[in-house]
Write a protein that holds these residues in place. Structure first.
Motif, PDB file in Angstrom:
ATOM      1  N   PRO A  37       0.788  -1.241   0.000  1.00  0.00           N
ATOM      2  CA  PRO A  37       0.000   0.000   0.000  1.00  0.00           C
ATOM      3  C   PRO A  37       0.819   1.290   0.000  1.00  0.00           C
ATOM      4  O   PRO A  37       0.258   2.370   0.021  1.00  0.00           O
ATOM      5  N   SER A  69      -0.993   1.826  11.430  1.00  0.00           N
ATOM      6  CA  SER A  69      -2.144   2.522  12.001  1.00  0.00           C
ATOM      7  C   SER A  69      -1.926   4.025  11.882  1.00  0.00           C
ATOM      8  O   SER A  69      -0.959   4.468  11.262  1.00  0.00           O
ATOM      9  N   SER A  70      -2.788   4.801  12.511  1.00  0.00           N
ATOM     10  CA  SER A  70      -2.662   6.258  12.461  1.00  0.00           C
ATOM     11  C   SER A  70      -1.667   6.800  13.490  1.00  0.00           C
ATOM     12  O   SER A  70      -1.305   7.963  13.430  1.00  0.00           O
ATOM     13  N   THR A 118      -2.434   6.440   7.891  1.00  0.00           N
ATOM     14  CA  THR A 118      -3.869   6.411   7.643  1.00  0.00           C
ATOM     15  C   THR A 118      -4.120   6.230   6.151  1.00  0.00           C
ATOM     16  O   THR A 118      -3.446   6.842   5.320  1.00  0.00           O
ATOM     17  N   ALA A 119      -5.109   5.404   5.818  1.00  0.00           N
ATOM     18  CA  ALA A 119      -5.439   5.141   4.409  1.00  0.00           C
ATOM     19  C   ALA A 119      -5.737   6.432   3.663  1.00  0.00           C
ATOM     20  O   ALA A 119      -6.383   7.344   4.190  1.00  0.00           O
ATOM     21  N   ASN A 120      -5.237   6.500   2.450  1.00  0.00           N
ATOM     22  CA  ASN A 120      -5.444   7.621   1.524  1.00  0.00           C
ATOM     23  C   ASN A 120      -4.837   8.941   2.001  1.00  0.00           C
ATOM     24  O   ASN A 120      -5.328  10.009   1.668  1.00  0.00           O
ATOM     25  N   ARG A 185       2.391   7.596  -0.429  1.00  0.00           N
ATOM     26  CA  ARG A 185       0.928   7.570  -0.292  1.00  0.00           C
ATOM     27  C   ARG A 185       0.496   6.201   0.227  1.00  0.00           C
ATOM     28  O   ARG A 185       0.934   5.171  -0.284  1.00  0.00           O
ATOM     29  N   VAL A 186      -0.353   6.198   1.240  1.00  0.00           N
ATOM     30  CA  VAL A 186      -0.884   4.952   1.798  1.00  0.00           C
ATOM     31  C   VAL A 186      -2.186   4.640   1.065  1.00  0.00           C
ATOM     32  O   VAL A 186      -3.193   5.313   1.256  1.00  0.00           O
ATOM     33  N   THR A 187      -2.144   3.641   0.187  1.00  0.00           N
ATOM     34  CA  THR A 187      -3.309   3.291  -0.628  1.00  0.00           C
ATOM     35  C   THR A 187      -3.562   1.781  -0.506  1.00  0.00           C
ATOM     36  O   THR A 187      -3.089   1.015  -1.339  1.00  0.00           O
ATOM     37  N   PRO A 188      -4.265   1.368   0.531  1.00  0.00           N
ATOM     38  CA  PRO A 188      -4.519  -0.067   0.684  1.00  0.00           C
ATOM     39  C   PRO A 188      -5.429  -0.580  -0.424  1.00  0.00           C
ATOM     40  O   PRO A 188      -6.281   0.152  -0.964  1.00  0.00           O
ATOM     41  N   THR A 190      -8.473  -2.452  -2.020  1.00  0.00           N
ATOM     42  CA  THR A 190      -9.845  -2.664  -1.552  1.00  0.00           C
ATOM     43  C   THR A 190     -10.230  -4.100  -1.813  1.00  0.00           C
ATOM     44  O   THR A 190      -9.784  -4.711  -2.783  1.00  0.00           O
TER      45      THR A 190
END
Length: 192
Positions: A37, A69-70, A118-120, A185-188, A190
């Motif tokens: 990600p 995590s955040s 954090t995602a996105n 960029r954190v892009t997990p 989907t």
């Protein structure tokens, strides 16, 4: 006849059975892996990975098991050493250099750096010298090490002009002019 004490010691040691420690048994894990990600924004298609414990960017999106995590550690399965020597997570840590303009990034057995992943959003180092700007430094053309780019973390607003070269944790001399500022960029992925 009296046998000397030193000779008795040698004889008693020679007859002793060697102590063999059985190999350590590591637990078996069933991991859920997803596409990496952590993508470099200035280098689309390059993702955060590990090359022998050094943070690098690779030009593919490998499937990985990661934990983030955040406000906590960022772990990547199989990326470096672990506390017990068994397969497991290693953690991304930032280490301030003598120049104070950047930190080297390594994957270690114990986490000492917290991240906002954090995602996105952009990956951000938390705590002292908070930063979300990384330097992707091209490895020398003659380097045979894994990862086209070594990843460093910028920790100063202005990098000193005399900082013409940087050294990677694994010994490569990196030319400052070949370093590209980037965000990660954190892009997990989907779920389908």
């Amino acid at each position: 006849m009296k046998i000397p004490t030193a000779l008795l010691t040698v004889i008693s040691l020679a007859g002793a059975s060697p102590v063999v420690t059985p190999p350590k048994e590591c637990p078996l894990y069933k991991l859920l892996v997803y596409p990496d990600p952590f993508e470099a924004t200035a280098l689309p298609g390059y993702y955060l990975e590990s090359a022998n414990g050094v943070a690098v960017l690779v030009n593919d999106r490998p499937d990985v098991a990661s934990a983030y995590s955040s406000n906590g550690p960022l772990g990547l399965w199989g990326s470096g050493p672990t506390t017990d020597g068994c397969p497991g997570y290693s953690y991304l840590n930032a280490h301030l250099t003598k120049q104070n303009s950047h930190s080297t990034l390594t994957w270690d057995a114990v986490s000492v750096t917290n991240w906002n992943a954090t995602a996105n959003t952009d990956l951000t180092k938390l705590g002292p010298r908070t930063s979300s700007t990384f330097l992707a430094c091209k490895r020398p053309s003659k380097s045979s090490k894994i990862g086209a780019y070594v990843l460093l973390l910028e920790t100063a607003v202005a990098v000193p002009s005399d900082d013409g070269s940087l050294t990677s944790v694994d010994g490569d001399i990196l030319t400052r002019a070949l370093c590209i500022p980037t965000k990660i960029r954190v892009t997990p992925a989907t779920s389908a």
